[in-house]
Design a protein around this motif. Structure first.
Motif, PDB file in Angstrom:
ATOM      1  N   VAL A 246     -19.576  15.611 -52.220  1.00  0.00           N
ATOM      2  CA  VAL A 246     -19.573  16.074 -53.536  1.00  0.00           C
ATOM      3  C   VAL A 246     -18.231  15.524 -54.192  1.00  0.00           C
ATOM      4  O   VAL A 246     -18.381  15.113 -55.299  1.00  0.00           O
ATOM      5  N   ASP A 247     -17.144  15.829 -53.366  1.00  0.00           N
ATOM      6  CA  ASP A 247     -15.866  15.399 -54.144  1.00  0.00           C
ATOM      7  C   ASP A 247     -15.890  13.967 -54.498  1.00  0.00           C
ATOM      8  O   ASP A 247     -15.298  13.418 -55.653  1.00  0.00           O
ATOM      9  N   TYR A 248     -16.361  13.028 -53.452  1.00  0.00           N
ATOM     10  CA  TYR A 248     -16.119  11.631 -53.672  1.00  0.00           C
ATOM     11  C   TYR A 248     -17.195  11.400 -55.112  1.00  0.00           C
ATOM     12  O   TYR A 248     -16.563  10.477 -55.699  1.00  0.00           O
ATOM     13  N   TRP A 249     -18.471  12.007 -55.205  1.00  0.00           N
ATOM     14  CA  TRP A 249     -19.024  11.678 -56.270  1.00  0.00           C
ATOM     15  C   TRP A 249     -18.511  12.089 -57.601  1.00  0.00           C
ATOM     16  O   TRP A 249     -18.815  11.552 -58.547  1.00  0.00           O
TER      17      TRP A 249
ATOM     18  N   ARG B 206     -29.783  13.892 -68.619  1.00  0.00           N
ATOM     19  CA  ARG B 206     -30.126  13.390 -67.123  1.00  0.00           C
ATOM     20  C   ARG B 206     -28.886  13.374 -66.479  1.00  0.00           C
ATOM     21  O   ARG B 206     -27.629  13.066 -66.950  1.00  0.00           O
ATOM     22  N   GLY B 207     -28.949  14.042 -65.114  1.00  0.00           N
ATOM     23  CA  GLY B 207     -27.805  13.917 -64.178  1.00  0.00           C
ATOM     24  C   GLY B 207     -28.111  13.424 -62.921  1.00  0.00           C
ATOM     25  O   GLY B 207     -29.112  13.286 -62.434  1.00  0.00           O
ATOM     26  N   LEU B 208     -26.957  13.624 -62.045  1.00  0.00           N
ATOM     27  CA  LEU B 208     -27.313  12.985 -60.579  1.00  0.00           C
ATOM     28  C   LEU B 208     -26.991  14.322 -59.692  1.00  0.00           C
ATOM     29  O   LEU B 208     -26.302  15.163 -60.001  1.00  0.00           O
ATOM     30  N   PHE B 209     -27.768  14.231 -58.638  1.00  0.00           N
ATOM     31  CA  PHE B 209     -27.785  15.316 -57.741  1.00  0.00           C
ATOM     32  C   PHE B 209     -27.832  14.855 -56.425  1.00  0.00           C
ATOM     33  O   PHE B 209     -28.219  13.770 -55.959  1.00  0.00           O
ATOM     34  N   GLY B 210     -27.337  15.569 -55.404  1.00  0.00           N
ATOM     35  CA  GLY B 210     -27.535  15.251 -53.811  1.00  0.00           C
ATOM     36  C   GLY B 210     -28.513  16.614 -53.368  1.00  0.00           C
ATOM     37  O   GLY B 210     -28.960  17.412 -54.021  1.00  0.00           O
ATOM     38  N   PRO B 211     -28.757  16.156 -52.038  1.00  0.00           N
ATOM     39  CA  PRO B 211     -29.611  17.234 -51.400  1.00  0.00           C
ATOM     40  C   PRO B 211     -28.814  18.678 -51.525  1.00  0.00           C
ATOM     41  O   PRO B 211     -27.687  18.722 -51.672  1.00  0.00           O
ATOM     42  N   PRO B 212     -29.619  19.517 -50.894  1.00  0.00           N
ATOM     43  CA  PRO B 212     -28.982  21.030 -50.810  1.00  0.00           C
ATOM     44  C   PRO B 212     -28.130  20.985 -49.693  1.00  0.00           C
ATOM     45  O   PRO B 212     -28.077  20.197 -48.704  1.00  0.00           O
ATOM     46  N   GLU B 213     -27.109  21.610 -49.943  1.00  0.00           N
ATOM     47  CA  GLU B 213     -25.798  21.804 -48.959  1.00  0.00           C
ATOM     48  C   GLU B 213     -25.133  20.392 -48.581  1.00  0.00           C
ATOM     49  O   GLU B 213     -24.782  20.177 -47.391  1.00  0.00           O
ATOM     50  N   MET B 214     -25.234  19.503 -49.805  1.00  0.00           N
ATOM     51  CA  MET B 214     -24.345  18.241 -49.524  1.00  0.00           C
ATOM     52  C   MET B 214     -22.845  18.535 -49.084  1.00  0.00           C
ATOM     53  O   MET B 214     -22.315  19.373 -49.709  1.00  0.00           O
ATOM     54  N   PRO B 215     -22.440  17.952 -47.853  1.00  0.00           N
ATOM     55  CA  PRO B 215     -20.969  18.042 -47.665  1.00  0.00           C
ATOM     56  C   PRO B 215     -20.068  18.061 -48.692  1.00  0.00           C
ATOM     57  O   PRO B 215     -20.120  17.113 -49.662  1.00  0.00           O
ATOM     58  N   GLU B 216     -18.950  18.904 -48.719  1.00  0.00           N
ATOM     59  CA  GLU B 216     -18.183  18.953 -49.731  1.00  0.00           C
ATOM     60  C   GLU B 216     -17.267  17.552 -49.897  1.00  0.00           C
ATOM     61  O   GLU B 216     -16.996  17.017 -51.030  1.00  0.00           O
TER      62      GLU B 216
END
Length: 334
Positions: free
Chosen positions: A276-279, A263-273
């Motif tokens: 992504v870096d924060y998460w 199981r993993g975590l995802f953001g929406p498509p084209e989530m801002p960089e």
């Protein structure tokens, strides 16, 4: 006067650094305050399932450890093995607030023909944990072991009705078929499988199905209470504590196969960089906290952490592996 001027100059120099300490670098080079306001944590399933437990546990530990200090309300968006929520995420391209959990169905639902969307239509953030499949029956079931079930299927492939909360050709279905194939059951396509959007545990307790194929963490409480009897689980070794640790593996029953549900975590498509870096940074810290370790032990989860780049490579390999399996049992659609 000179002291005042020097102090003012120093503050001008340090202020961008102070802002950077509390924000993320945006694509334009400007500092973005993130996260800000309510986040949107989503389980793409009904309440009480493995995805629901994972996202709620993650939000709780992030809050308890102070790693995230903005509200993280959790909501459910169920349907079609996670495909309903996956479709809704396509309307959130570039969004930085939505965090969702997925596992193998993110790949399997496309391969089974349920949707045209898959892991290429979301932003991988981190793989968190590994859970394992478990096969449970109600307490008074005539099936006392996993081999009792497999023997019944070998005699009459229609004699045992299997249920799960994922769609046909997706995880709960596939994990049982993999074990049945390894046990020597023929005509796998003819096995009766019923998919439920709500709790499959209620369906097996009510006698609507004979066996519930699910994630171990999803029925742990009912196993501990004695309402359900676990016949076998699919880890390469026994897991958990107490009653859970007493559940035999399929390998112990002579079925030489395993099945791991990551199981993993995802953001929406084209989530801002910057998001992504924060998460990536925050989830990397989460993994090392004693609170997260305790949550894993409580739920019988193994540590299976992968940072986003490695996770993305893993998803490609998992896609190839599932294609091979589904093709072998005649269920590959895409």
């Amino acid at each position: 006067m000179k002291k005042t001027l020097l102090l003012f100059t120093a503050l001008l120099i340090l202020s961008p650094l102070a802002l950077m300490a509390n924000g993320q670098q945006g694509e334009s080079g400007q500092t973005v305050q993130y996260p800000k306001g309510n986040l949107d944590f989503v389980a793409p399933s009904g309440a009480g399932g493995g995805w629901d437990l994972t996202i709620r546990t993650t939000a709780k530990v992030l809050k308890d450890t102070g790693l995230v200090r903005v509200p993280m309300p959790v909501r459910n968006n169920p349907g079609a093995g996670g495909s309903v929520h996956l479709a809704s995420l396509q309307e959130k391209k570039g969004d930085d607030k939505t965090i969702t959990v997925y596992s193998s169905p993110l790949i399997l639902t496309k391969l089974a023909g349920t949707t045209d969307l898959d892991y290429n239509n979301v932003t991988p953030l981190a793989r968190l944990i590994a859970d394992y499949a478990v096969f449970v029956v109600k307490a008074d079931s005539p099936y006392k072991s996993i081999n009792d079930v497999m023997d019944a299927l070998k005699s009459n492939v229609k004699s045992v009705k299997i249920g799960g909360t994922s769609s046909a050709g997706s995880m709960d279905h596939l994990q049982f078929l993999i074990m049945a194939k390894a046990a020597g059951v023929k005509n796998l396509k003819e096995i009766d499988y019923v998919s439920f959007d709500d709790s499959g545990a209620a369906q097996v307790l009510g006698g609507h199905i004979d066996l519930f194929s699910t994630g171990l963490s999803e029925v742990q409480g009912l196993i501990q209470s004695g309402d359900l009897r676990a016949l076998a689980q699919t880890a390469p070794h026994r897991v958990g504590e107490g009653v859970v640790a007493e559940i035999p593996t399929c390998m112990e029953a002579g079925i030489n196969e395993t099945f791991v549900n990551w199981r993993g975590l995802f953001g929406p498509p084209e989530m801002p960089e910057y998001a992504v870096d924060y998460w990536r940074e925050t989830l990397g810290k989460l993994r090392l906290t004693p609170e997260w370790e305790a949550a894993r032990k409580t739920n019988g989860w193994d540590d299976a952490y992968m940072d986003a780049p490695e996770f993305s490579e893993f998803l490609v390999q998992a896609d190839n592996n599932f294609r091979d399996i589904l093709n072998e049992i005649g269920m590959l659609q895409n």
